[in-house]
Write an enzyme that holds these catalytic residues in place. Structure first.
Site, short mmCIF file in Angstrom:
data_model
loop_
_atom_site.label_atom_id
_atom_site.label_comp_id
_atom_site.label_asym_id
_atom_site.label_seq_id
_atom_site.Cartn_x
_atom_site.Cartn_y
_atom_site.Cartn_z
N GLU A 122 1.33 -0.68 -4.95
CA GLU A 122 0.23 0.27 -4.80
C GLU A 122 -0.80 0.04 -5.90
OE1 GLU A 122 -2.51 2.92 -4.23
OE2 GLU A 122 -0.92 2.75 -2.72
N TYR B 241 0.87 -1.19 0.00
CA TYR B 241 0.00 0.00 0.00
C TYR B 241 0.90 1.24 0.00
CZ TYR B 241 -2.99 -3.71 1.95
OH TYR B 241 -3.64 -4.90 2.20
N CYS C 118 -4.38 3.51 10.61
CA CYS C 118 -5.20 4.69 10.94
C CYS C 118 -6.51 4.29 11.61
CB CYS C 118 -5.46 5.53 9.69
SG CYS C 118 -6.32 4.65 8.37
#
Length: 415
Positions: free
Chosen positions: A292, A268, A371
């Protein structure tokens, strides 16, 4: 237990914080998730969603017994004094002290590990970014999207809705962005406005999707490096986030386990921020593949990582790992055990397939940037079940006055 929601506001005692920036109360045995409150408070709340049998949602409309941690909201338009449908979203912790915000984020991350990771997290504090305390947690957001209603008025959406709320200020935005926009102007012919404040180029105001696309590339600077990124592409929104995560990832890698010439991976990878962090610590001899799914980001990564032995590939991470498994010989698979994997998945986390694929490759260490506390904890539990030990955990307040928290976790394969 009541079968229908009361039509009139009800008094609620707030007992806890929940993942997602909401707070917990009970009404006649039913869980009620309440916004704009603080644990320990008594509030008057209006039920807004009673569709679920197991819980309701509610909005605070008055604070009857305030917490010692309550402050005037940093965004006047989001104050509890306004009707909830007129409160802009995006600063859901703005009614409490920064210190208490971080304590609640610590609690949410710790409880996520206890529930989903199979054990307690290592001791950690939610760390602030340099300058945020002095600024009161304001002026950090370098990217803002405003929406336009049918009357041409601009503003953010109200929380959990698509209702545009006109505002007179953007307190979380950088000064350059606040000076770039006249918030009371009317907009024609566009559904959104994007404000972008790159650290290495001039700020941009893009009216509509076509304008954003036409803006092309901006430059972000991290230490001595420049990174090209599409104006509408992903970049960390806090002015200090990229530098903070660069340092955190560099520290999270165990140098004694790092083999520069192994088949190291950056998953990622975006435009190459974390691959560059690894290269900057260990030098140009580092071999690494950055993976990615977004082709535009990969093109930028190739330019941003031009020095050294880092390659950038466009692929979904799960598909890339499936292909990697299919082509590795027995010798190559054993060699992969010397590798280091860095991954920074989207909010949903890496998930069961990717964590299983990585465990089968058995790299020496995994550094995970997250996150979302629950997604990290679930994936940490999967790694633990596959023989990896969580050796360090750091958390960062990259989103002051919101419930979001960023974490960097290190996992080492058991010998």
């Amino acid at each position: 237990m009541p079968t229908s929601a009361p039509e009139q506001p009800i008094e609620l005692d707030i007992t806890n914080v929940a993942h997602g920036g909401i707070f917990v109360a009970r009404h006649e045995g039913r869980v009620v998730f309440v916004s704009d409150a603080i644990p320990g408070e008594k509030v008057l709340a209006r039920i807004t969603d009673a569709r679920k049998k197991s819980f309701w949602r509610a909005e605070t409309i008055a604070v009857l017994e305030p917490s010692e941690h309550r402050r005037d909201h940093v965004w006047a338009e989001a104050s509890v004094d306004r009707d909830p449908i007129e409160r802009p979203g995006g600063a859901e912790f703005g009614h409490m002290s920064l210190e208490h915000q971080r304590a609640l984020k610590n609690q949410v991350l710790s409880e996520a590990f206890e529930k989903f990771a199979g054990g307690a997290a290592p001791d950690f504090d939610v760390e602030s970014v340099a300058g945020d305390d002095e600024a009161g947690g304001l002026g950090w957001r370098t990217r803002v999207r405003l929406h336009v209603d049918e009357n041409g008025r601009m503003g953010p959406y109200a929380a959990r809705s698509h209702r545009v709320v006109p505002v007179a200020s953007l307190p979380l935005a950088t000064t350059r962005l606040s000076e770039l926009i006249e918030l009371d102007a009317l907009v024609e012919g566009a559904a959104s406005i994007d404000l972008i404040d790159p650290s290495g180029s001039e700020p941009l105001l893009c009216v509509g999707a076509d304008d954003l696309k036409a803006a092309g590339t901006v430059t972000e600077r991290v230490r001595d490096r420049g990174f090209s990124v599409d104006a509408g592409g992903f970049w960390q929104v806090h002015r200090g986030a990229a530098s903070t995560l660069t340092e955190a990832v560099q520290r999270a890698i165990d140098g004694a386990l790092f083999e520069p010439r192994a088949d190291n991976l950056d998953l990622y990878g975006g435009v190459g921020l974390l691959a560059a962090a690894v290269q900057d610590r260990f030098g140009d001899t580092v071999r690494m593949t950055s993976v990615e799914a977004d082709a535009g980001a990969t093109r930028h990564a190739r330019r941003n990582l031009i020095a050294g032995n880092i390659e950038a590939e466009t692929a979904r991470v799960d598909r890339y790992l499936t292909h990697l498994h299919s082509r590795l010989s027995a010798v190559e698979r054993r060699a992969f055990r010397d590798a280091t994997v860095v991954l920074d998945p989207p909010r949903a986390g890496a998930g069961t397939q990717v964590t299983a694929q990585l465990a089968q490759l058995a790299p020496a260490q995994i550094v995970y940037v997250a996150c979302d506390p629950v997604a990290l904890a679930r994936d940490a539990g999967a790694f633990a079940a596959s023989g990896y030990e969580l050796t360090s955990l750091r958390a960062f307040d990259l989103f002051p006055h919101t419930h979001h928290v960023e974490a960097v976790a290190s996992f080492v394969r058991a010998r």
